[in-house]
Motif scaffolding. Structure first.
Motif, mmCIF file in Angstrom:
data_model
loop_
_atom_site.group_PDB
_atom_site.id
_atom_site.type_symbol
_atom_site.label_atom_id
_atom_site.label_comp_id
_atom_site.label_asym_id
_atom_site.label_seq_id
_atom_site.Cartn_x
_atom_site.Cartn_y
_atom_site.Cartn_z
ATOM 1 N N THR A 183 18.878 79.158 60.416
ATOM 2 C CA THR A 183 18.827 80.375 59.604
ATOM 3 C C THR A 183 18.236 80.099 58.233
ATOM 4 O O THR A 183 18.590 79.106 57.581
ATOM 5 C CB THR A 183 20.248 80.968 59.428
ATOM 6 O OG1 THR A 183 20.800 81.267 60.711
ATOM 7 C CG2 THR A 183 20.231 82.229 58.588
ATOM 8 N N ASP A 184 17.334 80.971 57.806
ATOM 9 C CA ASP A 184 16.844 80.976 56.425
ATOM 10 C C ASP A 184 17.548 82.103 55.688
ATOM 11 O O ASP A 184 17.617 83.234 56.197
ATOM 12 C CB ASP A 184 15.328 81.205 56.376
ATOM 13 C CG ASP A 184 14.532 80.042 56.958
ATOM 14 O OD1 ASP A 184 15.132 78.964 57.154
ATOM 15 O OD2 ASP A 184 13.338 80.212 57.214
ATOM 16 N N LEU A 185 18.086 81.795 54.516
ATOM 17 C CA LEU A 185 18.791 82.834 53.770
ATOM 18 C C LEU A 185 18.651 82.604 52.277
ATOM 19 O O LEU A 185 18.233 81.544 51.823
ATOM 20 C CB LEU A 185 20.276 82.874 54.180
ATOM 21 C CG LEU A 185 21.105 81.583 54.142
ATOM 22 C CD1 LEU A 185 21.540 81.210 52.727
ATOM 23 C CD2 LEU A 185 22.329 81.705 55.026
ATOM 24 N N TRP A 186 18.985 83.646 51.532
ATOM 25 C CA TRP A 186 19.095 83.543 50.090
ATOM 26 C C TRP A 186 20.566 83.572 49.715
ATOM 27 O O TRP A 186 21.360 84.314 50.313
ATOM 28 C CB TRP A 186 18.400 84.709 49.391
ATOM 29 C CG TRP A 186 16.911 84.704 49.505
ATOM 30 C CD1 TRP A 186 16.020 83.946 48.806
ATOM 31 C CD2 TRP A 186 16.122 85.529 50.371
ATOM 32 N NE1 TRP A 186 14.728 84.232 49.196
ATOM 33 C CE2 TRP A 186 14.761 85.205 50.155
ATOM 34 C CE3 TRP A 186 16.433 86.515 51.316
ATOM 35 C CZ2 TRP A 186 13.727 85.819 50.830
ATOM 36 C CZ3 TRP A 186 15.417 87.126 51.997
ATOM 37 C CH2 TRP A 186 14.070 86.790 51.755
ATOM 38 N N VAL A 187 20.931 82.781 48.724
ATOM 39 C CA VAL A 187 22.273 82.821 48.158
ATOM 40 C C VAL A 187 22.169 83.416 46.761
ATOM 41 O O VAL A 187 21.484 82.869 45.895
ATOM 42 C CB VAL A 187 22.908 81.416 48.087
ATOM 43 C CG1 VAL A 187 24.324 81.516 47.515
ATOM 44 C CG2 VAL A 187 22.930 80.763 49.457
ATOM 45 N N ILE A 188 22.824 84.565 46.571
ATOM 46 C CA ILE A 188 22.834 85.224 45.269
ATOM 47 C C ILE A 188 24.169 84.923 44.606
ATOM 48 O O ILE A 188 25.225 85.221 45.179
ATOM 49 C CB ILE A 188 22.659 86.751 45.416
ATOM 50 C CG1 ILE A 188 21.367 87.070 46.173
ATOM 51 C CG2 ILE A 188 22.658 87.430 44.049
ATOM 52 C CD1 ILE A 188 21.191 88.548 46.491
ATOM 53 N N PRO A 189 24.168 84.323 43.414
ATOM 54 C CA PRO A 189 25.437 84.003 42.753
ATOM 55 C C PRO A 189 26.319 85.241 42.602
ATOM 56 O O PRO A 189 25.842 86.317 42.235
ATOM 57 C CB PRO A 189 24.995 83.473 41.381
ATOM 58 C CG PRO A 189 23.613 82.954 41.611
ATOM 59 C CD PRO A 189 22.999 83.883 42.622
ATOM 60 N N ALA A 190 27.599 85.073 42.900
ATOM 61 C CA ALA A 190 28.523 86.207 42.865
ATOM 62 C C ALA A 190 28.577 86.846 41.479
ATOM 63 O O ALA A 190 28.635 88.077 41.355
ATOM 64 C CB ALA A 190 29.917 85.752 43.295
ATOM 65 N N GLU A 191 28.551 86.033 40.455
ATOM 66 C CA GLU A 191 28.656 86.576 39.100
ATOM 67 C C GLU A 191 27.455 87.449 38.760
ATOM 68 O O GLU A 191 27.592 88.517 38.164
ATOM 69 C CB GLU A 191 28.786 85.425 38.091
ATOM 70 C CG GLU A 191 29.042 85.865 36.652
ATOM 71 C CD GLU A 191 30.377 86.580 36.486
ATOM 72 O OE1 GLU A 191 30.524 87.316 35.492
ATOM 73 O OE2 GLU A 191 31.257 86.426 37.357
ATOM 74 N N THR A 192 26.266 87.004 39.165
ATOM 75 C CA THR A 192 25.053 87.800 38.917
ATOM 76 C C THR A 192 25.137 89.134 39.647
ATOM 77 O O THR A 192 24.861 90.195 39.068
ATOM 78 C CB THR A 192 23.807 87.033 39.399
ATOM 79 O OG1 THR A 192 23.690 85.804 38.681
ATOM 80 C CG2 THR A 192 22.542 87.867 39.191
ATOM 81 N N TYR A 193 25.524 89.098 40.916
ATOM 82 C CA TYR A 193 25.620 90.326 41.700
ATOM 83 C C TYR A 193 26.673 91.263 41.121
ATOM 84 O O TYR A 193 26.447 92.468 40.999
ATOM 85 C CB TYR A 193 25.970 89.976 43.150
ATOM 86 C CG TYR A 193 25.799 91.128 44.124
ATOM 87 C CD1 TYR A 193 24.609 91.292 44.812
ATOM 88 C CD2 TYR A 193 26.836 92.029 44.347
ATOM 89 C CE1 TYR A 193 24.453 92.337 45.715
ATOM 90 C CE2 TYR A 193 26.694 93.078 45.245
ATOM 91 C CZ TYR A 193 25.508 93.228 45.926
ATOM 92 O OH TYR A 193 25.353 94.282 46.807
ATOM 93 N N ARG A 194 27.817 90.704 40.727
ATOM 94 C CA ARG A 194 28.894 91.540 40.177
ATOM 95 C C ARG A 194 28.457 92.221 38.894
ATOM 96 O O ARG A 194 28.713 93.415 38.690
ATOM 97 C CB ARG A 194 30.139 90.689 39.925
ATOM 98 C CG ARG A 194 31.345 91.485 39.423
ATOM 99 C CD ARG A 194 32.486 90.574 39.035
ATOM 100 N NE ARG A 194 32.110 89.695 37.949
ATOM 101 C CZ ARG A 194 32.038 90.083 36.671
ATOM 102 N NH1 ARG A 194 32.317 91.336 36.329
ATOM 103 N NH2 ARG A 194 31.696 89.219 35.738
#
Length: 219
Positions: free
Chosen positions: A100-111
Protein backbone atom coordinates in the motif's frame (compact mmCIF):
# COMPACT_ATOMS: atom_id res chain seq x y z
CA UNK A 1 -2.64 10.17 -8.02
CA UNK A 2 -2.03 13.27 -5.93
CA UNK A 3 -3.29 13.99 -2.44
CA UNK A 4 -5.61 16.68 -3.83
CA UNK A 5 -7.65 14.10 -5.72
CA UNK A 6 -8.17 11.99 -2.58
CA UNK A 7 -9.83 14.71 -0.49
CA UNK A 8 -13.24 15.60 -1.97
CA UNK A 9 -13.37 18.89 -0.04
CA UNK A 10 -9.91 20.02 -1.23
CA UNK A 11 -11.26 22.95 -3.29
CA UNK A 12 -13.15 24.20 -0.23
CA UNK A 13 -9.94 24.67 1.75
CA UNK A 14 -8.01 27.93 1.62
CA UNK A 15 -4.68 28.01 -0.18
CA UNK A 16 -2.90 28.33 3.17
CA UNK A 17 -4.73 25.27 4.53
CA UNK A 18 -3.93 23.28 1.39
CA UNK A 19 -0.26 24.20 1.70
CA UNK A 20 -0.19 23.11 5.36
CA UNK A 21 -1.51 19.69 4.41
CA UNK A 22 0.88 19.36 1.47
CA UNK A 23 3.80 20.49 3.61
CA UNK A 24 3.11 18.11 6.47
CA UNK A 25 1.84 14.95 4.71
CA UNK A 26 4.43 12.19 4.45
CA UNK A 27 4.22 9.58 1.69
CA UNK A 28 4.92 6.02 2.82
CA UNK A 29 5.12 2.67 1.08
CA UNK A 30 3.84 -0.14 3.30
CA UNK A 31 4.52 -3.82 2.68
CA UNK A 32 1.77 -6.41 2.97
CA UNK A 33 1.43 -7.67 6.54
CA UNK A 34 2.93 -4.56 8.17
CA UNK A 35 1.12 -3.26 11.26
CA UNK A 36 0.83 0.49 10.76
CA UNK A 37 -0.98 1.33 13.97
CA UNK A 38 -2.18 -0.37 17.10
CA UNK A 39 -3.74 0.83 20.31
CA UNK A 40 -0.42 0.75 22.12
CA UNK A 41 1.34 3.04 19.67
CA UNK A 42 1.59 6.79 19.83
CA UNK A 43 -0.81 8.75 17.65
CA UNK A 44 0.11 7.62 14.13
CA UNK A 45 -1.74 10.35 12.24
CA UNK A 46 -4.46 10.19 9.62
CA UNK A 47 -3.90 7.62 6.90
CA UNK A 48 -4.98 8.53 3.38
CA UNK A 49 -4.72 5.57 1.02
CA UNK A 50 -3.24 6.34 -2.39
CA UNK A 51 -3.44 2.74 -3.58
CA UNK A 52 -3.58 -0.61 -1.86
CA UNK A 53 -5.66 -2.14 0.91
CA UNK A 54 -5.66 -1.81 4.69
CA UNK A 55 -7.54 -3.74 7.36
CA UNK A 56 -8.73 -2.33 10.68
CA UNK A 57 -9.47 -4.84 13.42
CA UNK A 58 -9.89 -5.19 17.17
CA UNK A 59 -8.46 -7.84 19.49
CA UNK A 60 -10.35 -9.72 22.18
CA UNK A 61 -8.82 -10.42 25.59
CA UNK A 62 -8.06 -13.93 24.30
CA UNK A 63 -6.16 -12.51 21.33
CA UNK A 64 -8.80 -13.25 18.68
CA UNK A 65 -9.12 -10.74 15.86
CA UNK A 66 -12.30 -9.31 14.34
CA UNK A 67 -12.14 -7.16 11.21
CA UNK A 68 -14.27 -4.04 11.59
CA UNK A 69 -13.64 -2.44 8.20
CA UNK A 70 -11.25 -2.23 5.29
CA UNK A 71 -9.73 0.73 3.49
CA UNK A 72 -9.18 0.97 -0.25
CA UNK A 73 -7.93 3.59 -2.74
CA UNK A 74 -8.78 7.16 -1.62
CA UNK A 75 -10.13 6.04 1.75
CA UNK A 76 -9.07 7.86 4.91
CA UNK A 77 -8.55 6.34 8.34
CA UNK A 78 -9.32 8.57 11.33
CA UNK A 79 -8.95 5.95 14.06
CA UNK A 80 -5.17 5.92 13.54
CA UNK A 81 -5.26 9.48 14.94
CA UNK A 82 -6.98 8.48 18.17
CA UNK A 83 -5.22 11.28 20.05
CA UNK A 84 -7.43 13.64 18.03
CA UNK A 85 -10.58 11.66 18.83
CA UNK A 86 -10.87 11.85 22.60
CA UNK A 87 -14.17 9.98 22.70
CA UNK A 88 -12.69 6.79 21.20
CA UNK A 89 -12.40 4.28 24.03
CA UNK A 90 -11.29 1.12 22.21
CA UNK A 91 -8.01 0.11 20.60
CA UNK A 92 -7.84 -0.52 16.87
CA UNK A 93 -5.06 -2.20 14.94
CA UNK A 94 -4.43 -1.33 11.31
CA UNK A 95 -2.35 -3.49 8.99
CA UNK A 96 -1.66 -3.62 5.28
CA UNK A 97 -3.54 -6.47 3.54
CA UNK A 98 -1.71 -5.64 0.31
CA UNK A 99 1.32 -3.53 -0.56
CA UNK A 100 0.00 0.00 0.00
CA UNK A 101 1.07 3.55 -0.81
CA UNK A 102 -0.40 6.13 1.55
CA UNK A 103 0.01 9.58 2.99
CA UNK A 104 0.25 10.18 6.72
CA UNK A 105 -1.19 13.53 7.78
CA UNK A 106 -0.13 14.60 11.29
CA UNK A 107 -3.12 14.58 13.64
CA UNK A 108 -2.33 18.01 15.02
CA UNK A 109 -2.24 19.58 11.55
CA UNK A 110 -5.54 17.97 10.58
CA UNK A 111 -7.19 18.95 13.87
CA UNK A 112 -6.11 22.60 13.56
CA UNK A 113 -7.42 22.88 10.01
CA UNK A 114 -10.64 21.08 10.95
CA UNK A 115 -11.26 23.68 13.66
CA UNK A 116 -10.92 26.42 11.03
CA UNK A 117 -12.78 24.74 8.16
CA UNK A 118 -16.47 23.79 8.35
CA UNK A 119 -16.23 21.70 5.13
CA UNK A 120 -13.39 19.61 6.57
CA UNK A 121 -15.23 19.23 9.89
CA UNK A 122 -18.38 18.07 8.08
CA UNK A 123 -16.38 15.67 5.92
CA UNK A 124 -14.73 14.22 9.02
CA UNK A 125 -18.09 13.77 10.74
CA UNK A 126 -19.43 11.94 7.67
CA UNK A 127 -16.48 9.55 7.75
CA UNK A 128 -16.96 8.92 11.46
CA UNK A 129 -20.67 8.24 10.95
CA UNK A 130 -19.87 5.82 8.12
CA UNK A 131 -17.29 3.93 10.19
CA UNK A 132 -19.58 3.59 13.19
CA UNK A 133 -22.34 2.34 10.89
CA UNK A 134 -19.95 -0.39 9.76
CA UNK A 135 -19.10 -1.22 13.38
CA UNK A 136 -22.79 -1.46 14.30
CA UNK A 137 -23.40 -3.70 11.27
CA UNK A 138 -20.59 -5.94 12.51
CA UNK A 139 -22.09 -6.11 16.00
CA UNK A 140 -25.41 -7.10 14.46
CA UNK A 141 -23.74 -9.84 12.43
CA UNK A 142 -21.95 -11.28 15.45
CA UNK A 143 -25.02 -11.17 17.68
CA UNK A 144 -27.75 -12.31 15.31
CA UNK A 145 -26.23 -14.08 12.30
CA UNK A 146 -25.18 -17.72 12.33
CA UNK A 147 -21.57 -18.51 11.44
CA UNK A 148 -22.46 -20.18 8.12
CA UNK A 149 -24.21 -17.00 6.96
CA UNK A 150 -21.30 -14.84 8.09
CA UNK A 151 -18.81 -17.03 6.21
CA UNK A 152 -20.98 -16.94 3.08
CA UNK A 153 -21.14 -13.13 3.27
CA UNK A 154 -17.37 -12.92 3.79
CA UNK A 155 -16.57 -15.15 0.81
CA UNK A 156 -18.86 -13.13 -1.45
CA UNK A 157 -17.22 -9.92 -0.25
CA UNK A 158 -13.80 -11.37 -1.05
CA UNK A 159 -14.96 -12.29 -4.56
CA UNK A 160 -16.10 -8.71 -5.06
CA UNK A 161 -12.80 -7.27 -3.78
CA UNK A 162 -10.44 -9.64 -5.57
CA UNK A 163 -12.48 -9.90 -8.80
CA UNK A 164 -12.04 -13.66 -8.91
CA UNK A 165 -13.87 -16.72 -7.62
CA UNK A 166 -10.59 -18.49 -6.91
CA UNK A 167 -9.59 -16.99 -3.57
CA UNK A 168 -6.03 -17.42 -2.31
CA UNK A 169 -6.93 -17.38 1.38
CA UNK A 170 -6.34 -19.71 4.31
CA UNK A 171 -8.84 -20.94 6.85
CA UNK A 172 -6.79 -19.17 9.54
CA UNK A 173 -7.11 -15.85 7.71
CA UNK A 174 -10.88 -16.20 7.43
CA UNK A 175 -11.03 -17.04 11.14
CA UNK A 176 -9.08 -13.89 11.99
CA UNK A 177 -11.46 -11.74 9.99
CA UNK A 178 -14.53 -13.23 11.63
CA UNK A 179 -13.22 -13.54 15.16
CA UNK A 180 -13.54 -17.29 15.49
CA UNK A 181 -11.37 -20.42 15.55
CA UNK A 182 -9.76 -21.98 12.49
CA UNK A 183 -11.42 -25.32 13.26
CA UNK A 184 -14.85 -23.69 13.02
CA UNK A 185 -14.02 -22.28 9.58
CA UNK A 186 -12.60 -25.60 8.37
CA UNK A 187 -15.72 -27.46 9.47
CA UNK A 188 -18.05 -24.97 7.79
CA UNK A 189 -16.05 -24.85 4.55
CA UNK A 190 -16.10 -28.62 4.34
CA UNK A 191 -19.86 -28.46 4.73
CA UNK A 192 -19.98 -25.82 1.96
CA UNK A 193 -17.87 -28.12 -0.23
CA UNK A 194 -20.24 -31.01 0.42
CA UNK A 195 -23.13 -28.80 -0.66
CA UNK A 196 -21.33 -27.86 -3.89
CA UNK A 197 -20.82 -24.20 -2.97
CA UNK A 198 -17.01 -24.21 -2.86
CA UNK A 199 -14.03 -26.34 -3.85
CA UNK A 200 -11.15 -26.52 -1.38
CA UNK A 201 -7.44 -27.04 -1.95
CA UNK A 202 -4.35 -25.96 -0.02
CA UNK A 203 -4.54 -22.20 0.53
CA UNK A 204 -7.39 -21.88 -1.98
CA UNK A 205 -11.16 -21.49 -1.64
CA UNK A 206 -12.81 -21.60 -5.06
CA UNK A 207 -16.42 -20.44 -5.27
CA UNK A 208 -18.40 -22.87 -7.42
CA UNK A 209 -21.97 -21.78 -6.69
CA UNK A 210 -22.12 -18.10 -5.78
CA UNK A 211 -25.91 -18.16 -6.03
CA UNK A 212 -26.09 -20.74 -3.23
CA UNK A 213 -23.82 -18.62 -1.05
CA UNK A 214 -25.98 -15.58 -1.81
CA UNK A 215 -29.13 -17.48 -0.83
CA UNK A 216 -27.47 -18.66 2.40
CA UNK A 217 -26.27 -15.14 3.23
CA UNK A 218 -29.79 -13.78 2.86
CA UNK A 219 -31.58 -16.69 4.54
Amino acid sequence: MEIQSCLPIWDKLSEAQQNRILGSAACRQIKKGTVIHNGGMDCTGLLLVRCGQLRAYILSDEGREVTIYRLFDRDICLFSASCMLRSIQFDITIEAEKDTDLWVIPAETYREIMEESAPLANYTNEIMASRFTEVMWLVEQIMWKSMDRRIAAFLLEEVSIEKTKRLAITHETIARHLGTHREVITRMLRYFQGEGMVRLSRGIVEITAAEKLEALKNA
